[in-house]
Design a protein around this motif. Sequence first.
Motif, PDB file in Angstrom:
ATOM      1  N   LYS A   1       9.550   1.843  -3.596  1.00  0.00           N
ATOM      2  CA  LYS A   1       9.769   3.278  -3.679  1.00  0.00           C
ATOM      3  C   LYS A   1       8.496   3.973  -4.135  1.00  0.00           C
ATOM      4  O   LYS A   1       7.694   3.390  -4.859  1.00  0.00           O
ATOM      5  CB  LYS A   1      10.921   3.586  -4.649  1.00  0.00           C
ATOM      6  CG  LYS A   1      12.262   3.016  -4.222  1.00  0.00           C
ATOM      7  CD  LYS A   1      13.325   3.306  -5.261  1.00  0.00           C
ATOM      8  CE  LYS A   1      14.668   2.694  -4.886  1.00  0.00           C
ATOM      9  NZ  LYS A   1      15.692   2.925  -5.927  1.00  0.00           N
ATOM     10  N   PHE A   2       8.348   5.231  -3.714  1.00  0.00           N
ATOM     11  CA  PHE A   2       7.165   5.994  -4.121  1.00  0.00           C
ATOM     12  C   PHE A   2       7.500   7.479  -4.069  1.00  0.00           C
ATOM     13  O   PHE A   2       8.529   7.891  -3.529  1.00  0.00           O
ATOM     14  CB  PHE A   2       5.974   5.671  -3.219  1.00  0.00           C
ATOM     15  CG  PHE A   2       6.173   6.011  -1.770  1.00  0.00           C
ATOM     16  CD1 PHE A   2       5.692   7.204  -1.240  1.00  0.00           C
ATOM     17  CD2 PHE A   2       6.835   5.129  -0.917  1.00  0.00           C
ATOM     18  CE1 PHE A   2       5.866   7.519   0.098  1.00  0.00           C
ATOM     19  CE2 PHE A   2       7.019   5.433   0.423  1.00  0.00           C
ATOM     20  CZ  PHE A   2       6.538   6.630   0.934  1.00  0.00           C
ATOM     21  N   SER A   3       6.615   8.280  -4.644  1.00  0.00           N
ATOM     22  CA  SER A   3       6.807   9.731  -4.658  1.00  0.00           C
ATOM     23  C   SER A   3       6.463  10.310  -3.292  1.00  0.00           C
ATOM     24  O   SER A   3       5.483   9.879  -2.659  1.00  0.00           O
ATOM     25  CB  SER A   3       5.927  10.380  -5.729  1.00  0.00           C
ATOM     26  OG  SER A   3       6.248   9.863  -7.019  1.00  0.00           O
ATOM     27  N   PRO A   4       7.217  11.287  -2.792  1.00  0.00           N
ATOM     28  CA  PRO A   4       6.951  11.865  -1.472  1.00  0.00           C
ATOM     29  C   PRO A   4       5.574  12.480  -1.328  1.00  0.00           C
ATOM     30  O   PRO A   4       5.075  12.628  -0.217  1.00  0.00           O
ATOM     31  CB  PRO A   4       8.052  12.934  -1.338  1.00  0.00           C
ATOM     32  CG  PRO A   4       9.141  12.475  -2.235  1.00  0.00           C
ATOM     33  CD  PRO A   4       8.443  11.831  -3.403  1.00  0.00           C
ATOM     34  N   ASP A   5       4.939  12.874  -2.449  1.00  0.00           N
ATOM     35  CA  ASP A   5       3.616  13.477  -2.350  1.00  0.00           C
ATOM     36  C   ASP A   5       2.521  12.431  -2.184  1.00  0.00           C
ATOM     37  O   ASP A   5       1.344  12.766  -2.053  1.00  0.00           O
ATOM     38  CB  ASP A   5       3.322  14.358  -3.565  1.00  0.00           C
ATOM     39  CG  ASP A   5       3.418  13.579  -4.881  1.00  0.00           C
ATOM     40  OD1 ASP A   5       3.926  12.442  -4.857  1.00  0.00           O
ATOM     41  OD2 ASP A   5       2.985  14.127  -5.911  1.00  0.00           O
ATOM     42  N   GLU A   6       2.879  11.151  -2.198  1.00  0.00           N
ATOM     43  CA  GLU A   6       1.922  10.082  -1.966  1.00  0.00           C
ATOM     44  C   GLU A   6       1.961   9.681  -0.498  1.00  0.00           C
ATOM     45  O   GLU A   6       2.935   9.946   0.208  1.00  0.00           O
ATOM     46  CB  GLU A   6       2.232   8.873  -2.852  1.00  0.00           C
ATOM     47  CG  GLU A   6       2.112   9.167  -4.336  1.00  0.00           C
ATOM     48  CD  GLU A   6       2.518   7.974  -5.173  1.00  0.00           C
ATOM     49  OE1 GLU A   6       1.630   7.349  -5.765  1.00  0.00           O
ATOM     50  OE2 GLU A   6       3.722   7.674  -5.217  1.00  0.00           O
ATOM     51  N   ALA A   7       0.888   9.040  -0.040  1.00  0.00           N
ATOM     52  CA  ALA A   7       0.772   8.710   1.380  1.00  0.00           C
ATOM     53  C   ALA A   7       0.845   7.201   1.605  1.00  0.00           C
ATOM     54  O   ALA A   7      -0.096   6.480   1.278  1.00  0.00           O
ATOM     55  CB  ALA A   7      -0.545   9.257   1.933  1.00  0.00           C
ATOM     56  N   PHE A   8       1.959   6.744   2.145  1.00  0.00           N
ATOM     57  CA  PHE A   8       2.106   5.369   2.612  1.00  0.00           C
ATOM     58  C   PHE A   8       2.705   5.417   4.017  1.00  0.00           C
ATOM     59  O   PHE A   8       3.837   4.987   4.237  1.00  0.00           O
ATOM     60  CB  PHE A   8       3.008   4.555   1.673  1.00  0.00           C
ATOM     61  CG  PHE A   8       2.398   4.250   0.338  1.00  0.00           C
ATOM     62  CD1 PHE A   8       1.469   3.227   0.207  1.00  0.00           C
ATOM     63  CD2 PHE A   8       2.745   4.991  -0.778  1.00  0.00           C
ATOM     64  CE1 PHE A   8       0.891   2.951  -1.031  1.00  0.00           C
ATOM     65  CE2 PHE A   8       2.185   4.716  -2.016  1.00  0.00           C
ATOM     66  CZ  PHE A   8       1.253   3.689  -2.139  1.00  0.00           C
ATOM     67  N   PRO A   9       1.942   5.951   4.996  1.00  0.00           N
ATOM     68  CA  PRO A   9       2.488   6.110   6.346  1.00  0.00           C
ATOM     69  C   PRO A   9       2.644   4.762   7.046  1.00  0.00           C
ATOM     70  O   PRO A   9       2.014   3.769   6.655  1.00  0.00           O
ATOM     71  CB  PRO A   9       1.423   6.955   7.047  1.00  0.00           C
ATOM     72  CG  PRO A   9       0.151   6.594   6.348  1.00  0.00           C
ATOM     73  CD  PRO A   9       0.538   6.390   4.912  1.00  0.00           C
TER      74      PRO A   9
ATOM     75  N   ALA B   1      10.845   8.405  -2.095  1.00  0.00           N
ATOM     76  CA  ALA B   1      10.754   7.900  -0.728  1.00  0.00           C
ATOM     77  C   ALA B   1      10.706   6.384  -0.811  1.00  0.00           C
ATOM     78  O   ALA B   1      10.320   5.812  -1.840  1.00  0.00           O
ATOM     79  CB  ALA B   1       9.516   8.448  -0.025  1.00  0.00           C
ATOM     80  N   ALA B   2      11.105   5.719   0.256  1.00  0.00           N
ATOM     81  CA  ALA B   2      11.112   4.260   0.283  1.00  0.00           C
ATOM     82  C   ALA B   2      10.338   3.773   1.495  1.00  0.00           C
ATOM     83  O   ALA B   2      10.382   4.383   2.568  1.00  0.00           O
ATOM     84  CB  ALA B   2      12.545   3.733   0.332  1.00  0.00           C
ATOM     85  N   ALA B   3       9.602   2.692   1.327  1.00  0.00           N
ATOM     86  CA  ALA B   3       8.829   2.092   2.412  1.00  0.00           C
ATOM     87  C   ALA B   3       9.223   0.630   2.559  1.00  0.00           C
ATOM     88  O   ALA B   3       9.606  -0.032   1.590  1.00  0.00           O
ATOM     89  CB  ALA B   3       7.330   2.207   2.134  1.00  0.00           C
ATOM     90  N   SER B   4       9.130   0.139   3.775  1.00  0.00           N
ATOM     91  CA  SER B   4       9.389  -1.277   4.033  1.00  0.00           C
ATOM     92  C   SER B   4       8.402  -1.779   5.074  1.00  0.00           C
ATOM     93  O   SER B   4       7.799  -0.999   5.816  1.00  0.00           O
ATOM     94  CB  SER B   4      10.830  -1.485   4.520  1.00  0.00           C
ATOM     95  OG  SER B   4      11.050  -0.790   5.742  1.00  0.00           O
ATOM     96  N   GLY B   5       8.211  -3.076   5.119  1.00  0.00           N
ATOM     97  CA  GLY B   5       7.262  -3.645   6.067  1.00  0.00           C
ATOM     98  C   GLY B   5       7.177  -5.147   5.962  1.00  0.00           C
ATOM     99  O   GLY B   5       8.086  -5.807   5.462  1.00  0.00           O
ATOM    100  N   ARG B   6       6.055  -5.701   6.436  1.00  0.00           N
ATOM    101  CA  ARG B   6       5.868  -7.148   6.515  1.00  0.00           C
ATOM    102  C   ARG B   6       4.744  -7.596   5.595  1.00  0.00           C
ATOM    103  O   ARG B   6       3.740  -6.911   5.428  1.00  0.00           O
ATOM    104  CB  ARG B   6       5.523  -7.580   7.936  1.00  0.00           C
ATOM    105  CG  ARG B   6       6.588  -7.263   8.976  1.00  0.00           C
ATOM    106  CD  ARG B   6       6.123  -7.637  10.367  1.00  0.00           C
ATOM    107  NE  ARG B   6       4.838  -7.009  10.666  1.00  0.00           N
ATOM    108  CZ  ARG B   6       3.711  -7.681  10.872  1.00  0.00           C
ATOM    109  NH1 ARG B   6       3.680  -8.991  10.792  1.00  0.00           N
ATOM    110  NH2 ARG B   6       2.602  -7.033  11.170  1.00  0.00           N
TER     111      ARG B   6
END
Length: 272
Positions: free
Chosen positions: A24-32, A62-67
Amino acid sequence: MATSSEDEANHSGVSAEGRSFRFKFSPDEAFPPGSFVTFRQAPDRSALGQVESNSERPAGRAAASGRILGVIDEGGRLDPLASSPFRSAEVAAAGEETIELLHRATGATLEVGSLTTNPDVPARLLPHRFNRHTFCCGQSGSGKTYALGVVLEQLLAHTELPLVIFDPNGDFVRLPNLRADAPGEAAERRKFGLWLLLSTQRPSKVHPSIISQCDNSVLMKMSSPLDLTELGAVFGFAPARCCPGPPASARVRPCSPAGSCRLRALCRSETG
């Protein structure tokens, strides 16, 4: 896919099996989608991952997922075959030196531009995987000709791949004349067969049996709903959030050595 946990907090990554992750991260951060991240598990051990999707969450999160692309050992080497599950690991955007570990580990040496998610980091392809057919598509003006010219120039300068170019428009007539600052000796001394690099702005007009034989795929800007629908199967390896983009951006899948990760790179061929 990694599962969420009550202990999953902002900037704390979770990987249940060591092959995928969530954080999870703050929406104002960039993890596209397409960006590289590191997961610090211990002072001398971390993992490198690539974000494939992200989504908005309640409460301003915001939440991010990946490999997971590999594990970095205490000697500073990346092992693409290693896995290391973790319940909680510190998340940070990967820097140029860390991404270069991935290039070295997989043998990616052909520089074709820069990463769209890390503009200061070169985007590199794997020369020894061009002994496979390659399919490149994009609408008119998307940058296919320039991007293909960069790839062909790199193959001429750094490999012994024999090239036969069918060029009815005369786009590559000056390709044999390398720039004065181009390397004088080949960096990769490998023997190749003769393989197809197919470039088109109308993928729907190419017979499916031809596209099915292409292991490497490059997707430039496309806006035709018909073409995008048909390309959904061809580029099924690419997360949907990674496909839309600005003109002159390429979505590249350079296949890695057997058994290691397959990298989905978002890159830009600089024209300036």
